[in-house]
Write a protein that holds these residues in place. Structure first.
Motif, PDB file in Angstrom:
ATOM      1  N   GLU A 127      23.081 -41.025 -51.012  1.00 45.81           N
ATOM      2  CA  GLU A 127      24.034 -41.206 -49.914  1.00 45.81           C
ATOM      3  C   GLU A 127      25.318 -41.855 -50.420  1.00 45.81           C
ATOM      4  OE1 GLU A 127      23.453 -41.200 -46.329  1.00 45.81           O
ATOM      5  OE2 GLU A 127      21.664 -39.968 -46.635  1.00 45.81           O
ATOM      6  N   ALA A 128      26.424 -41.490 -49.759  1.00 41.05           N
ATOM      7  CA  ALA A 128      27.725 -42.014 -50.169  1.00 41.05           C
ATOM      8  C   ALA A 128      27.756 -43.540 -50.130  1.00 41.05           C
ATOM      9  CB  ALA A 128      28.811 -41.454 -49.264  1.00 41.05           C
ATOM     10  N   ASP A 129      27.101 -44.135 -49.114  1.00 44.67           N
ATOM     11  CA  ASP A 129      27.226 -45.596 -48.998  1.00 44.67           C
ATOM     12  C   ASP A 129      26.370 -46.346 -50.011  1.00 44.67           C
ATOM     13  OD1 ASP A 129      24.784 -45.165 -47.928  1.00 44.67           O
ATOM     14  OD2 ASP A 129      25.112 -46.267 -46.067  1.00 44.67           O
ATOM     15  N   SER A 130      25.599 -45.620 -50.823  1.00 44.28           N
ATOM     16  CA  SER A 130      24.851 -46.312 -51.870  1.00 44.28           C
ATOM     17  C   SER A 130      25.724 -46.586 -53.096  1.00 44.28           C
ATOM     18  CB  SER A 130      23.611 -45.512 -52.267  1.00 44.28           C
ATOM     19  OG  SER A 130      23.979 -44.363 -52.988  1.00 44.28           O
ATOM     20  N   LEU A 131      26.893 -45.957 -53.150  1.00 39.53           N
ATOM     21  CA  LEU A 131      27.768 -46.168 -54.305  1.00 39.53           C
ATOM     22  C   LEU A 131      28.361 -47.572 -54.283  1.00 39.53           C
ATOM     23  CD1 LEU A 131      29.153 -44.761 -56.775  1.00 39.53           C
ATOM     24  CD2 LEU A 131      31.046 -44.266 -55.244  1.00 39.53           C
ATOM     25  N   GLN A 132      28.168 -48.303 -55.374  1.00 42.96           N
ATOM     26  CA  GLN A 132      28.679 -49.672 -55.460  1.00 42.96           C
ATOM     27  C   GLN A 132      29.974 -49.741 -56.263  1.00 42.96           C
ATOM     28  OE1 GLN A 132      26.485 -52.632 -54.340  1.00 42.96           O
ATOM     29  NE2 GLN A 132      25.971 -50.839 -53.127  1.00 42.96           N
ATOM     30  N   GLY A 133      30.040 -48.968 -57.319  1.00 45.73           N
ATOM     31  CA  GLY A 133      31.240 -49.024 -58.142  1.00 45.73           C
ATOM     32  C   GLY A 133      31.181 -48.007 -59.260  1.00 45.73           C
ATOM     33  N   ILE A 134      32.364 -47.657 -59.759  1.00 42.12           N
ATOM     34  CA  ILE A 134      32.439 -46.786 -60.922  1.00 42.12           C
ATOM     35  C   ILE A 134      33.277 -47.526 -61.951  1.00 42.12           C
ATOM     36  CG2 ILE A 134      33.163 -44.553 -61.834  1.00 42.12           C
ATOM     37  CD1 ILE A 134      32.813 -43.384 -59.065  1.00 42.12           C
ATOM     38  N   GLY A 135      32.658 -47.906 -63.033  1.00 42.13           N
ATOM     39  CA  GLY A 135      33.369 -48.701 -64.031  1.00 42.13           C
ATOM     40  C   GLY A 135      33.372 -48.037 -65.392  1.00 42.13           C
ATOM     41  N   THR A 136      33.824 -48.809 -66.367  1.00 41.73           N
ATOM     42  CA  THR A 136      33.957 -48.260 -67.719  1.00 41.73           C
ATOM     43  C   THR A 136      32.598 -48.087 -68.391  1.00 41.73           C
ATOM     44  OG1 THR A 136      34.237 -50.510 -68.492  1.00 41.73           O
ATOM     45  CG2 THR A 136      36.236 -49.234 -68.109  1.00 41.73           C
TER      46      THR A 136
END
Lengths: 147, 190
Positions: A127-136
């Motif tokens: 689910e979209a709301d499970s995304l916490q962050g996209i990092g290096t």
């Protein structure tokens, strides 16, 4: 609409019926859960940046804009990293519990609003709301219940 | 399900923010053996030959410890600190290579590692080389559960004799052994 479908699409200027360039990367606004903008490679415009809100339509064969001046300089401050340039696509996915879940295959977006729909890991969809962050280092998602 | 990890499994794990950036990696795990808890981690710089960082990560700053990474909130400010002050004398620090003796005076073996419940950072047991194990059979390890209150550690590590009945030979079965041992302790005290 997947991000991978968006990559490589030509950007068509409807006022002159010419191709401005091709989309070669995208930036996601992670807190806002939507697509922030796209980079137009080999652009004939003033810059390489096309904000999501300046797009007229996303079709199956092209992304259309109503004037070439929609494409401008890449903003200094971006709300997230480049999905392709920073190797988020194909990169590692970690749960917030510190467990490696696999690699990020794709990101599914609503073609109308650019809203994030789901995060694709191989044959799994989160689910979209499970995304916490996209990092290096990794894309972080909430730990899925199936462990 | 309990997530059990050995202390040495944590060494080298990346420290990753919830926004996905790696800020450091675990150099060493600092325990307070007296209270049976992780105090925190010392850190290395994130590179192939990463040097030691002055900054440390305390237990309160950690969001989760998993098998593949230590997760921290994005807004954590790492601060330079010295853990030595926080552990008190004999009860703190190094238990590796300590002998384990039961309260009835039987040597169980030598501690080679600690087993941590990643859920709350508590030490649930020790990995030991059994005392009756001939040296040539390398690699065999046993896992000894600890009571919730922790064991007394000084010159040696004292554990209740009953703990030996719950020794398990692999980490997979150990979570259950810890639970049944602690259940038995609770039942006995009632």
């Amino acid at each position: 609409m997947n991000v991978s479908e968006l990559l490589g699409k030509p950007v068509l200027d409807l006022s002159t019926a010419t191709t401005v360039g091709r989309i070669d990367d995208v930036v996601l606004d992670v807190p806002g859960r939507r697509l922030h903008g796209l980079r137009v490679g080999k652009s004939t415009g003033a810059g390489e940046w096309l904000a999501w809100d300046d797009i007229k339509a996303v079709g199956s064969d092209a992304v259309t804009i109503d004037a070439v001046d929609r494409v401008g300089a890449i903003p200094a401050e971006l709300p997230g990293c480049w999905l392709r340039g920073d190797k988020a696509l194909g990169g590692r996915v970690l749960s917030d519990g510190g467990r490696e879940l696999g690699s990020l295959t794709d990101i599914d977006l609503d073609a109308e609003s650019g809203a994030l729909q789901s995060v694709v890991l191989g044959d799994r969809r989160l689910e979209a709301d499970s995304l916490q962050g996209i990092g290096t280092y990794a894309t972080v998602v909430r730990d899925p219940a199936d462990r | 399900m309990k997530g059990l990890l050995r202390g040495t499994d944590l060494v080298g794990l990346p420290v990753v923010t919830l926004t996905g950036d790696d800020v450091a990696e675990v150099r060493d795990v600092v325990f307070d053996a007296g209270h049976g808890q992780i105090v925190g981690f010392t850190l290395n710089k994130r590179s192939r030959l990463g040097r030691r960082l002055k900054e440390v990560l305390t237990r309160e700053q950690i969001s989760a410890v998993g098998p593949d990474a230590v997760m921290i909130p994005a807004d954590v400010q790492l601060e330079a600190a010295d853990f030595v002050e926080q552990t008190d004398g004999d009860s703190g620090g190094d238990v590796i290579a300590d002998r384990v003796i039961t309260d009835t005076g039987v040597v169980v073996g030598t501690v080679t590692d600690v087993v941590i419940d990643t859920g709350d950072g508590s030490i649930v047991g020790y990995e030991v080389v059994p005392a009756d194990e001939p040296d040539q059979r390398k690699g065999r390890r046993s896992y000894l559960p600890l009571p919730e209150t922790g064991a007394v550690s000084g010159e040696a590590l004292i554990v209740p004799a009953a703990a030996v009945d719950y020794v398990s030979n692999d980490l997979a079965g150990f979570a259950e052994a810890v639970d049944s041992y602690r259940d038995a302790l609770r039942g006995g005290s009632r």
